[in-house]
Scaffold this motif. Sequence first.
Motif, mmCIF file in Angstrom:
data_model
loop_
_atom_site.group_PDB
_atom_site.id
_atom_site.type_symbol
_atom_site.label_atom_id
_atom_site.label_comp_id
_atom_site.label_asym_id
_atom_site.label_seq_id
_atom_site.Cartn_x
_atom_site.Cartn_y
_atom_site.Cartn_z
ATOM 1 N N LEU A 60 0.838 -1.197 0.000
ATOM 2 C CA LEU A 60 0.000 0.000 0.000
ATOM 3 C C LEU A 60 0.876 1.252 0.000
ATOM 4 O O LEU A 60 0.656 2.189 -0.786
ATOM 5 N N LEU A 61 1.887 1.266 0.848
ATOM 6 C CA LEU A 61 2.801 2.403 0.892
ATOM 7 C C LEU A 61 3.584 2.522 -0.414
ATOM 8 O O LEU A 61 3.867 3.634 -0.881
ATOM 9 N N HIS A 62 3.932 1.411 -1.002
ATOM 10 C CA HIS A 62 4.635 1.415 -2.287
ATOM 11 C C HIS A 62 3.822 2.165 -3.338
ATOM 12 O O HIS A 62 4.376 2.983 -4.103
ATOM 13 N N ARG A 63 2.535 1.929 -3.362
ATOM 14 C CA ARG A 63 1.678 2.580 -4.362
ATOM 15 C C ARG A 63 1.496 4.061 -4.044
ATOM 16 O O ARG A 63 1.447 4.905 -4.955
ATOM 17 N N ILE A 97 7.145 3.317 11.031
ATOM 18 C CA ILE A 97 8.509 2.804 10.844
ATOM 19 C C ILE A 97 8.812 2.617 9.361
ATOM 20 O O ILE A 97 9.869 2.997 8.858
ATOM 21 N N PHE A 98 7.845 2.050 8.637
ATOM 22 C CA PHE A 98 8.049 1.792 7.213
ATOM 23 C C PHE A 98 8.193 3.086 6.404
ATOM 24 O O PHE A 98 8.862 3.098 5.363
ATOM 25 N N THR A 99 7.538 4.158 6.851
ATOM 26 C CA THR A 99 7.518 5.409 6.074
ATOM 27 C C THR A 99 8.595 6.392 6.498
ATOM 28 O O THR A 99 8.627 7.515 5.993
ATOM 29 N N LYS A 100 9.459 5.993 7.405
ATOM 30 C CA LYS A 100 10.507 6.908 7.871
ATOM 31 C C LYS A 100 11.388 7.323 6.693
ATOM 32 O O LYS A 100 11.866 6.505 5.908
ATOM 33 N N GLY A 101 11.561 8.635 6.558
ATOM 34 C CA GLY A 101 12.363 9.147 5.448
ATOM 35 C C GLY A 101 11.588 9.360 4.176
ATOM 36 O O GLY A 101 12.167 9.692 3.141
ATOM 37 N N PRO A 103 7.745 11.098 2.383
ATOM 38 C CA PRO A 103 6.744 12.149 2.647
ATOM 39 C C PRO A 103 5.367 11.607 3.058
ATOM 40 O O PRO A 103 4.449 12.389 3.299
ATOM 41 N N VAL A 104 5.211 10.300 3.136
ATOM 42 C CA VAL A 104 3.906 9.710 3.459
ATOM 43 C C VAL A 104 3.512 10.040 4.893
ATOM 44 O O VAL A 104 4.280 9.820 5.837
ATOM 45 N N LYS A 105 2.291 10.567 5.055
ATOM 46 C CA LYS A 105 1.789 10.972 6.371
ATOM 47 C C LYS A 105 0.758 9.961 6.858
ATOM 48 O O LYS A 105 -0.223 9.682 6.169
ATOM 49 N N VAL A 106 0.981 9.418 8.053
ATOM 50 C CA VAL A 106 0.074 8.464 8.674
ATOM 51 C C VAL A 106 -0.609 9.128 9.862
ATOM 52 O O VAL A 106 0.051 9.701 10.728
ATOM 53 N N VAL A 107 -1.935 9.065 9.903
ATOM 54 C CA VAL A 107 -2.723 9.655 11.003
ATOM 55 C C VAL A 107 -3.542 8.555 11.672
ATOM 56 O O VAL A 107 -4.066 7.663 10.990
ATOM 57 N N THR A 108 -3.652 8.633 12.982
ATOM 58 C CA THR A 108 -4.399 7.642 13.759
ATOM 59 C C THR A 108 -5.561 8.305 14.484
ATOM 60 O O THR A 108 -5.387 9.372 15.092
#
Length: 468
Positions: A60-63, A97-101, A103-108
């Motif tokens: 999902l993050l890859h896309r 952890i996967f998105t470190k470095g 620009p992907v923003k994760v919100v909870t």
Amino acid sequence: MTSFADLGLSPKLLKALEKTTLKQPTPIQVQAIPHVMQGRDLMGLAQTGTGKTAAFGLPLLHRLLDIGHPPGPRNVRALILAPTRELVTQISDNLTIFTKGTPVKVVTVVGGASLNRQAMALARGADVLVATPGRLIDLLERGDVSLQNTGYLVLDEADHMLDMGFIHALRKIAKHIPLKRQTLLFSATMPKDIEEIAGTYLRDPVRVQVAPPGKPAEKIVQGVHFIPNGDKAKLLEEYLKKHPGEQALVFGRTKHGSEKLCKLLAQWGFKVGSIHGNKSQNQRDRTLTEFRNNELDVLVATDVAARGIDIPGVRHVYNYDLPNVPENYVHRIGRTARAGAEGNAVAFCAPAEMGELQAIEKVLKKQIPVIGGAPWAADIVAAAPKPGQNRGQRPGGGRPGQKPQGQKPQGARPQGKPQGQRPEHQSQAPKPQPKPGAKPARPMGGGGAPTRSGNGGKPRQQGAGRRG
């Protein structure tokens, strides 16, 4: 052997993975990731602890990394729904952890936390929103978030979502998401309702499965100990003392009973904490952090912790009370033997729980080895209280200076006032001359329909779990 690089993941994700403990993809990841990267809808079936989060999170993050521009105010590109706050937090922590470095923003967003703060976090939009259904609906109704541009929907632990009564919330949320989307459904068990959910929300899905539904991890050594309800606490103490310094999870049926057991274990000198529905989100987070950091040896919980706790150090799971939903047994014991490690799971079975034990063994398709006591005779089972009566309410004991609880018959009233029952002084007060036609008094120990863990004995209603 397949590597993450062989799966075609983005170099940025591969770099982030190098700093984690994930070195080789698990079977569910090997099977699922290529299909998700190709844009296919997918139904993934695997027992807990096999890496489902990375199986949907990494592709999902890859896309999302290919998009290259912000999502826009209050917009969400990918939505991940999970049934409990703990599971949402676990998923979000892994994705961060996967998105470190990158620009992907994760919100909870979860219940029990500040609604206004969550709205502020969504003001600039989110690439990935991880949420419990109830709190997401609150934000949708306030206009704090829009799902009109959401192209990805992930339903994690979908079977548990149904069990907690989130089906109506799911339908309400789905109306806000475009029909043209990629939908992923992951579950550890496969009840009939999941097939219906898949038929409703997934289009021509690929099905990947790495173990039969309901099958626990192979490295979990299981056993059942037949013990009267009032003697369970002393037995638990004996087991805990056999493994000093090794972390253990203890599952109770109710919020009230779990808290009483926690306090009793603390009195006996154990480093113990508890999480259940009566705890605030901050309390639950703090207790889990302490457990994860080895500041606690024992964690007592209702089924709120049966999924979403990934603590590699847990070596022992004790089913102090057997679950009403047999599939929950698989999730409970799946808190040990994580990522290929070994673990032990012991079930305590009182006479009134023989039905639950048989249902669990039916799901497992095998009998659990007896490691203590002997199966209860039919006449003892028949004399035991019905489900919901004097079950999981009293930790028992028989310690010096305490009442000899373990000597009470199965129908005896538990100490304290269980949720959903009359105040203790009312039910104990004799009524010498009941009026003709009056409503019969409740039996000793409470009555009513079978309860679900973490719900305090209250019947589950439509939309239950709305607080997330």
